[in-house]
Write an enzyme that holds these catalytic residues in place. Structure first.
Site, short mmCIF file in Angstrom:
data_model
loop_
_atom_site.label_atom_id
_atom_site.label_comp_id
_atom_site.label_asym_id
_atom_site.label_seq_id
_atom_site.Cartn_x
_atom_site.Cartn_y
_atom_site.Cartn_z
CG ASP A 1 31.32 35.34 41.54
OD1 ASP A 1 31.13 36.81 41.87
OD2 ASP A 1 31.75 35.22 40.57
CG HIS B 1 32.73 38.25 38.58
ND1 HIS B 1 32.03 37.02 38.40
CD2 HIS B 1 32.69 38.52 37.30
CE1 HIS B 1 31.88 36.39 37.31
NE2 HIS B 1 32.18 37.44 36.58
#
Length: 585
Positions: free
Chosen positions: A147, A95
């Site tokens: 992630d 992210h």
């Protein structure tokens, strides 16, 4: 109501003002790094721990990296932390590379190593350009699952007393039980009590907790974010020691003997009520669990600097800037690999174009298997048309991306061999892919005939582009394109099961919906139309093939998703066929 902590300056999620007493970790029974591999070793052994402070000693964490965004006509902007894992790669949270859902190109990111003072000069630090960002292909920006991302440096990292790699956690000890009774170290420049990023590197210790403990602490929040497959875990002290905005992507480190290992990556936490600039130190934080991704990391390390499956140096080149919106690009000459398959009607001299494909090599076009299955058809596949734009004109006369008018001619090449996948339609609707070998190589020296790249491994991209010709509709004689968003595969399987169509669970299918539904008419693309995405690597932008369109629901049923065959799933088969026909690549 508590919610996901947004990373400052538009970077979604998490991480913390590091504080608290630093306790020396002692773990027993875990293996050290394999023989001959130097990692996780501090070179400045004379330095000790700060007993009751927050500020780290310079050189204490030589594997920690600062990740910055390059801003046009302005200073670099700090965004996240990371960790050195080899001379090629820094690992971080995915992210961190997707601010405000805008996918950063590699040339927009720089990495500072050996850094202690985030804003000040340092004789021990060094900045590296990034030439490739590799996000986990299953990264989900809505719930931050998977992630994880790798940043490949433009130059090999030079190690020093202040710059060293950390060891990856051994997969055989991936059980969370191995760290539940120990405390791991987290470091970073995240926001502190003043809500400002720290100037000097901070450190703290956190305790890992069981999955159930984390889930019970905040069910609504963690049920969405904590992975069911245990690819992530929680840690925290439920006091004033935590990670905060700006610490995302940094590692959670454990000392095993005299060697340091990275166990997790800071991913996301909980925002306190009424304060979007603060972090909730009493809530747990989610970490991506390194041993779960060890195979993925290893594959990319083994394939470093090799991103094109068929070793084509000039495939899929995109002359536009990496941040240029796909829908604003000219369609003329933009997708020169899109092919049209020509069929002859049995008992007639008529030729029809009924399917699309993609040129992946001067001698090969990939398409879907059912387009070339003529066992019970009155149509016979004869040739491939390349370089087409408007099939009502030849030559095509349009302005290229630079505004220069060009005239382009099509190439029609007979097919030498049709090679269906050996398991085509077994089970039904599966392995629906085929290769067409051309009798003569395509002339790829022309701007309207170029191959697209095939990826060596799957990559993440939020949006893809389908290009080709539609069966019917307005201006169906001119190449079309639409932006496609991938659909949740479980949802897709459920939708098609109602129509008694079973989609494979082996990853051979991809489901996608059109991003701008209001712009989409009610007609499908021809089968075999390529689905592609742009990858920024090695200082150039290239299109890579994601899949080829197989089928979808007819008419205006826009609630349904289209199905594509995954090219990456069949990469080894494609490479084997090309090498058998053409020799080693």
């Amino acid at each position: 109501m508590k919610s996901l902590i947004p990373i400052s300056r538009g970077f979604p999620t998490v991480i913390s003002a590091l504080s608290a007493t630093c306790l020396l970790l002692t773990c027993c029974g875990l293996p050290v790094q394999g023989a001959g591999v130097e990692c996780g070793v501090r070179k400045l052994t004379h330095m000790g721990y700060i007993a009751h402070g927050y500020e780290a000693v310079e050189g204490m964490w030589p594997w920690h990296a600062g990740i910055f965004m390059n801003v046009r006509n302005g200073p670099q902007q700090y965004i996240c932390g990371g960790s050195i894992i080899s001379e090629y790669f820094v690992i971080t949270a995915a992210h961190c590379t997707v601010p405000n859902r805008n996918i950063l190109a590699a040339n927009m990111v720089s990495v500072h190593l050996g850094l202690h003072n985030r804003t000040g000069p340092s004789e021990h630090s060094k900045m590296y350009d990034v030439v490739e960002i590799i996000r986990h292909e299953a990264f989900n920006m809505n719930n931050l699952r998977n992630d994880v991302a790798l940043l490949r440096m433009a130059d090999d990292i030079e190690y020093s007393d202040y710059i060293q790699p950390v060891c990856l956690w051994p997969v055989e000890k991936k059980s969370l039980n191995s760290i539940l009774n120990s405390r791991g170290y987290v470091v970073g420049w995240g926001r502190g009590d003043t809500h400002n990023y720290a100037e000097l590197l901070q450190e703290a210790t956190l305790a890992a907790v069981e999955y159930e403990t984390c889930l019970k602490s905040h069910p609504t929040h963690f049920q969405k974010l904590l992975s069911d497959d245990k690819s992530s875990y929680c840690a925290g002290n439920q006091n004033q020691t935590n990670v905060c905005s700006g610490d995302s992507g940094g590692g959670m480190y454990y000392n095993i003997g005299s060697t340091w290992y990275i166990r997790g990556l800071v991913s996301t936490g909980v925002l306190p009520v009424g304060d979007s600039a603060a972090c909730n130190a009493k809530e747990y934080v989610i970490f991506s669990d390194i041993p779960y991704y060890l195979g993925w990391i290893t594959k990319h390390q083994e394939n470093v600097k090799k991103r094109n499956l068929l070793n084509l140096g000039s495939c899929g080149l995109d002359t536009y800037n990496a941040s240029y919106p796909e829908q604003d690009k000219s369609r003329f000459l933009q997708y020169p690999w899109v092919a049209m398959l020509e069929f002859k009607v049995r008992g007639s001299t008529s030729n029809l174009t009924m399917c699309n494909g993609a040129l992946i090599h001067p001698r090969f076009v990939v398409t879907v298997g059912h387009c070339v299955d003529d066992s019970a058809s009155k149509y016979k596949l004869t040739s491939v048309r390349l370089g087409e734009y408007n099939f009502k004109t030849n030559p095509d006369k349009e302005k290229d991306a630079k505004g220069v008018e060009q005239s382009t001619f099509i190439q029609v090449i007979d097919i030498e061999k049709v090679i269906q996948h050996p398991m085509f339609n077994q089970p039904r609707y599966d392995n629906n892919i085929a290769l067409l070998k051309l009798k003569t190589p395509a002339d790829t020296g022309r701007p309207n005939v170029r191959p697209v790249c095939l990826p060596t491994l799957e990559d993440f991209n939020e949006m893809y582009t389908i290009a080709g010709w539609k069966r019917v509709g307005k201006q169906n004689h001119i190449i079309r394109r639409d932006v496609v968003a991938l659909e949740d595969y479980g949802t897709c399987q459920s939708i098609y099961s109602k129509m008694k169509i079973k989609l494979s669970g082996e990853g051979s299918h991809i489901c996608g919906t059109y991003h701008h539904k209001e712009q989409m008419d009610c007609f499908h693309y021809m089968a075999g139309a390529p689905l592609q995405y742009v990858k920024n690597a090695d200082r150039k932008n290239q299109y890579f093939l994601k899949g080829v369109f197989a089928y979808g629901f007819p008419g205006c049923q826009l609630n349904y998703t289209d199905v594509f065959m995954s090219v990456n799933k069949y990469a080894s088969w494609i490479k084997m066929v090309v090498e058998e026909e053409e020799g080693p690549l």
